[in-house]
Motif scaffolding. Structure first.
Motif, PDB file in Angstrom:
ATOM      1  N   LEU A 137       9.058  -9.049   7.567  1.00 34.40           N
ATOM      2  CA  LEU A 137       8.002  -8.226   8.159  1.00 34.40           C
ATOM      3  C   LEU A 137       7.158  -7.655   7.024  1.00 34.40           C
ATOM      4  N   VAL A 138       5.849  -7.883   7.096  1.00 35.81           N
ATOM      5  CA  VAL A 138       4.921  -7.372   6.082  1.00 35.81           C
ATOM      6  C   VAL A 138       3.928  -6.437   6.774  1.00 35.81           C
ATOM      7  N   LEU A 139       3.834  -5.217   6.263  1.00 37.93           N
ATOM      8  CA  LEU A 139       2.954  -4.210   6.852  1.00 37.93           C
ATOM      9  C   LEU A 139       1.856  -3.849   5.858  1.00 37.93           C
ATOM     10  N   LEU A 140       0.612  -3.923   6.300  1.00 36.99           N
ATOM     11  CA  LEU A 140      -0.542  -3.668   5.441  1.00 36.99           C
ATOM     12  C   LEU A 140      -1.000  -2.227   5.616  1.00 36.99           C
ATOM     13  N   ALA A 141      -0.786  -1.427   4.570  1.00 41.49           N
ATOM     14  CA  ALA A 141      -1.133   0.000   4.595  1.00 41.49           C
ATOM     15  C   ALA A 141      -2.100   0.290   3.463  1.00 41.49           C
ATOM     16  N   MET A 142      -3.229  -0.400   3.465  1.00 44.01           N
ATOM     17  CA  MET A 142      -4.166  -0.340   2.348  1.00 44.01           C
ATOM     18  C   MET A 142      -5.431   0.442   2.668  1.00 44.01           C
ATOM     19  N   GLY A 143      -5.357   1.278   3.695  1.00 43.67           N
ATOM     20  CA  GLY A 143      -6.500   2.112   4.025  1.00 43.67           C
ATOM     21  C   GLY A 143      -7.455   1.467   5.018  1.00 43.67           C
ATOM     22  N   PHE A 144      -8.623   2.088   5.156  1.00 37.68           N
ATOM     23  CA  PHE A 144      -9.579   1.673   6.172  1.00 37.68           C
ATOM     24  C   PHE A 144     -10.966   1.502   5.565  1.00 37.68           C
TER      25      PHE A 144
ATOM     26  N   PRO B  35      11.802   3.114  -2.915  1.00 33.32           N
ATOM     27  CA  PRO B  35      11.285   1.815  -2.471  1.00 33.32           C
ATOM     28  C   PRO B  35       9.967   1.413  -3.127  1.00 33.32           C
ATOM     29  N   ARG B  36       9.346   2.313  -3.881  1.00 35.16           N
ATOM     30  CA  ARG B  36       8.020   2.053  -4.429  1.00 35.16           C
ATOM     31  C   ARG B  36       8.078   1.227  -5.712  1.00 35.16           C
ATOM     32  N   ASN B  37       7.159   0.278  -5.790  1.00 35.14           N
ATOM     33  CA  ASN B  37       6.997  -0.566  -6.972  1.00 35.14           C
ATOM     34  C   ASN B  37       5.533  -0.492  -7.384  1.00 35.14           C
ATOM     35  N   TYR B  38       5.283  -0.055  -8.617  1.00 36.42           N
ATOM     36  CA  TYR B  38       3.922   0.195  -9.078  1.00 36.42           C
ATOM     37  C   TYR B  38       3.389  -0.954  -9.923  1.00 36.42           C
ATOM     38  N   LEU B  39       2.067  -0.989 -10.058  1.00 34.00           N
ATOM     39  CA  LEU B  39       1.374  -2.000 -10.869  1.00 34.00           C
ATOM     40  C   LEU B  39       1.796  -3.407 -10.461  1.00 34.00           C
ATOM     41  N   ILE B  40       1.734  -3.647  -9.166  1.00 36.35           N
ATOM     42  CA  ILE B  40       2.155  -4.940  -8.635  1.00 36.35           C
ATOM     43  C   ILE B  40       1.085  -5.443  -7.666  1.00 36.35           C
ATOM     44  N   ASN B  41       0.787  -6.734  -7.742  1.00 36.98           N
ATOM     45  CA  ASN B  41      -0.256  -7.331  -6.909  1.00 36.98           C
ATOM     46  C   ASN B  41       0.312  -8.516  -6.141  1.00 36.98           C
TER      47      ASN B  41
ATOM     48  N   LYS C 177      16.876  -4.064   7.151  1.00 30.74           N
ATOM     49  CA  LYS C 177      17.844  -4.511   6.144  1.00 30.74           C
ATOM     50  C   LYS C 177      17.471  -3.982   4.764  1.00 30.74           C
ATOM     51  N   SER C 178      16.190  -4.015   4.455  1.00 28.61           N
ATOM     52  CA  SER C 178      15.678  -3.490   3.191  1.00 28.61           C
ATOM     53  C   SER C 178      14.226  -3.112   3.386  1.00 28.61           C
ATOM     54  N   VAL C 179      13.705  -2.251   2.502  1.00 26.54           N
ATOM     55  CA  VAL C 179      12.296  -1.871   2.580  1.00 26.54           C
ATOM     56  C   VAL C 179      11.780  -1.594   1.175  1.00 26.54           C
ATOM     57  N   TYR C 180      10.597  -2.195   0.871  1.00 26.37           N
ATOM     58  CA  TYR C 180       9.946  -1.992  -0.421  1.00 26.37           C
ATOM     59  C   TYR C 180       8.466  -1.700  -0.181  1.00 26.37           C
ATOM     60  N   GLN C 181       7.909  -0.875  -1.059  1.00 25.68           N
ATOM     61  CA  GLN C 181       6.479  -0.580  -1.051  1.00 25.68           C
ATOM     62  C   GLN C 181       5.843  -1.130  -2.315  1.00 25.68           C
ATOM     63  N   PHE C 182       4.686  -1.767  -2.167  1.00 23.26           N
ATOM     64  CA  PHE C 182       3.927  -2.267  -3.310  1.00 23.26           C
ATOM     65  C   PHE C 182       2.692  -1.394  -3.514  1.00 23.26           C
ATOM     66  N   GLU C 183       2.497  -0.965  -4.738  1.00 24.53           N
ATOM     67  CA  GLU C 183       1.332  -0.148  -5.085  1.00 24.53           C
ATOM     68  C   GLU C 183       0.670  -0.752  -6.312  1.00 24.53           C
ATOM     69  N   ILE C 184      -0.624  -1.032  -6.207  1.00 20.77           N
ATOM     70  CA  ILE C 184      -1.329  -1.682  -7.308  1.00 20.77           C
ATOM     71  C   ILE C 184      -1.659  -0.706  -8.441  1.00 20.77           C
TER      72      ILE C 184
ATOM     73  N   GLY D 217       0.823  -1.197   0.000  1.00 22.58           N
ATOM     74  CA  GLY D 217       0.000   0.000   0.000  1.00 22.58           C
ATOM     75  C   GLY D 217       0.857   1.246   0.000  1.00 22.58           C
ATOM     76  N   GLY D 218       0.420   2.242  -0.728  1.00 17.07           N
ATOM     77  CA  GLY D 218       1.144   3.510  -0.791  1.00 17.07           C
ATOM     78  C   GLY D 218       0.523   4.514   0.149  1.00 17.07           C
ATOM     79  N   GLY D 219       0.518   5.759  -0.239  1.00 19.19           N
ATOM     80  CA  GLY D 219      -0.081   6.802   0.581  1.00 19.19           C
ATOM     81  C   GLY D 219       0.789   7.202   1.755  1.00 19.19           C
ATOM     82  N   ASP D 220       0.253   8.120   2.555  1.00 17.56           N
ATOM     83  CA  ASP D 220       1.003   8.653   3.686  1.00 17.56           C
ATOM     84  C   ASP D 220       1.329   7.586   4.722  1.00 17.56           C
ATOM     85  N   THR D 221       0.404   6.652   4.951  1.00 23.97           N
ATOM     86  CA  THR D 221       0.649   5.615   5.954  1.00 23.97           C
ATOM     87  C   THR D 221       1.800   4.716   5.526  1.00 23.97           C
ATOM     88  N   GLY D 222       1.837   4.370   4.241  1.00 25.01           N
ATOM     89  CA  GLY D 222       2.948   3.582   3.730  1.00 25.01           C
ATOM     90  C   GLY D 222       4.266   4.304   3.883  1.00 25.01           C
ATOM     91  N   THR D 223       4.262   5.602   3.586  1.00 28.22           N
ATOM     92  CA  THR D 223       5.478   6.413   3.748  1.00 28.22           C
ATOM     93  C   THR D 223       5.929   6.430   5.201  1.00 28.22           C
TER      94      THR D 223
END
Length: 494
Positions: free
Chosen positions: A414-421, A362-368, A316-323, A298-304
């Motif tokens: 570690l997987v963090l879910l930042a996909m909104g509410f 760290p952002r990766n777009y169009l990824i599911n 060690k590393s950090v990546y963001q996935f954005e659909i 998830g992107g957005g401010d929470t992901g940041t």
């Protein structure tokens, strides 16, 4: 306007921030103090545009255009240019009770709709607002508010931005206000949802102390609907305003979702801030990203915020996935015309820090995410993804379509879910039998805010769904006006 040719003479100067390599070592705020002379010239850039779209506060294409609080932006820009700081502060707080919050965390839809921004760089509205209120606190201009008591008692459930706003305004007209908060500290998402480097908690406590000095009562560690029945408040008070937020986090329905090491972003951020405030992280009562490969879905401010927090832990590393696709570098006028909010690529503080540390965004777009795989101990070790494109289906609706051969496996500890509410929690609405809208929010019309239950009002994210802090503050102001009318037959709150 202070200077007729200011917008032609001065270029935009963005507020300076501490260097990424320095700030990732602590939890202090990012912004550096600005030179008053720089602020003066930035205020002079505000042009006599005739119709100041910056304080329009309307929804265009589903997004805020201009300030929802209808701040008198051209007026206080001119006053800053003239060096009349106290008058600028007085103009600012006519519409905004908490400029120290919006000046730090608001994405500034005002700047997105700035007339000057249509042809060149917009005025630095957000940073000028920040410095006006900080000077006001430094000079002692911000004082507790007292009013003649009306004898009416009001309960506010939730102490986030909408709850604090309604409490502030109702107290200012003489009602006795009690705010109920289930956490150990007041402030809601301002306290536990936004990291310290964006909003120092001393800033929140400073405002809370002022509100307490004004006569507002805070009842902490008390969850309405569990620790005390919601009906008890309805019976006890003359009005009840529900400002509990949209706190039901969106989950991920894939294979492996139950593995250890998968957490909602809000839980990750809250635990970190609480531990930081309680012990400087010495108690270990938080979800640590130290030496871990972190995946943020998830992107957005929470992901940041998760990126910035993970880096400060020493991941060690950090990546963001954005659909969704990567936004364009500049506004596309044909599909996103001014004064709509500009949908363009923004490199926020977390991405800046990741680029500085790891050499890439760290952002990766169009990824599911297809599935999550664990080890023999039930702990997450891999995230499996596939690239997608967006295509129109038979009914003309855009849907994701997988790209053949684009599967990829990512290391993950570690997987963090930042996909909104998804909306408010069910406890209070179910107990009081409140009507809900199609998105499960409490049903109460905008600018009316009354629910189907007598004496009960709703505002902020609990009513409108997940939104901006500035919208929550505005809804708090407007519901305060309606409650005041309900209690007294009229209101001076505007």
């Amino acid at each position: 306007m202070g200077k007729a040719t200011g917008f032609l003479e001065y270029e935009r100067i963005n507020p300076k921030k501490r260097a990424p390599e320095e700030r990732i070592k602590d939890w202090q705020e990012l912004k550096l103090p600005q030179d008053p002379e720089v602020l003066k010239t930035q205020g002079a850039r505000c042009m006599n545009c005739g119709v100041p779209f910056c304080h329009g506060g309307v929804l265009l294409n589903g997004m805020a255009a201009g300030c929802p609080l209808h701040n008198l932006i051209p007026e206080w820009n001119e006053l800053v240019y003239k060096g009349q700081w106290k008058e600028a502060y007085q103009r600012l707080v006519r519409t905004n009770p908490f400029p120290e919050f919006t000046g730090r965390v608001c994405p500034a839809p005002c700047e997105g709709s700035c007339t000057e921004g249509h042809i060149m760089e917009p005025v630095t509205i957000n940073s000028i607002e920040h410095d006006i209120i900080e000077k006001a606190f430094a000079e002692g201009w911000v004082a507790p508010t007292k009013a003649k008591p009306t004898g009416k008692k009001v309960a506010v459930v939730g102490s986030g931005p909408s709850g604090l706003s309604v409490a502030c305004y109702l107290n200012a007209v003489g009602h006795e206000v009690t705010v109920y908060e289930r956490n150990d500290r007041a402030g809601g998402l301002l306290m536990y949802g936004i990291p310290n480097m964006k909003l120092d908690k001393g800033v929140v406590e400073r405002r809370l102390e002022l509100m307490k000095s004004s006569g507002i009562k805070f009842v902490l560690n008390t969850e309405v609907g569990k620790d005390i029945p919601a009906q008890e408040l309805v019976d006890k008070y003359d009005a009840v305003i529900l400002c509990g937020g949209a706190t039901k986090a969106r989950g991920l329905d894939v294979e492996g979702k139950e593995l250890k090491g998968i957490h909602f972003a809000v839980d990750f951020l809250k635990a970190n801030t609480k531990s930081l405030l309680d012990s400087g992280l010495k108690d270990g009562s938080y979800i640590s990203a130290k030496d871990k490969n972190v995946i943020i879905i998830g992107g957005g401010d929470t992901g940041t915020d998760c990126v910035g927090t993970s880096i400060r832990h020493g991941c060690k590393s950090v990546y963001q996935f954005e659909i969704m696709p990567e936004p364009p570098a500049e506004r596309i006028e044909e599909t996103n015309p001014w004064p709509e909010w500009p949908k363009k690529l923004k490199v926020d503080y977390g991405q800046e820090e990741a680029i500085s540390l790891y050499g890439k965004d760290p952002r990766n777009y169009l990824i599911n995410t297809k599935k999550i795989v664990g080890n023999e101990n039930g702990e997450v070790k891999e995230v499996h993804t596939v690239e997608i494109t967006w295509v129109k289906n038979a009914s003309g609706r855009l849907v994701p379509q997988e790209v053949p051969g684009s599967e990829k496996v990512w290391k993950a500890d570690l997987v963090l879910l930042a996909m909104g509410f998804l909306g408010p929690e069910d406890t209070i609405p179910n107990e009081l039998k409140l009507n809900r809208d199609a998105r499960s929010n409490i049903k109460a019309d905008y600018e009316v805010f009354e629910t189907n239950v007598e004496k009960v009002f709703a505002a902020g994210d609990m009513r409108r769904g997940q939104s901006l802090v500035v919208w929550a503050i505005q809804e708090g102001k407007l519901v305060a006006r309606e409650v005041d009318k309900y209690l007294t037959g009229k209101s001076v709150i505007k």
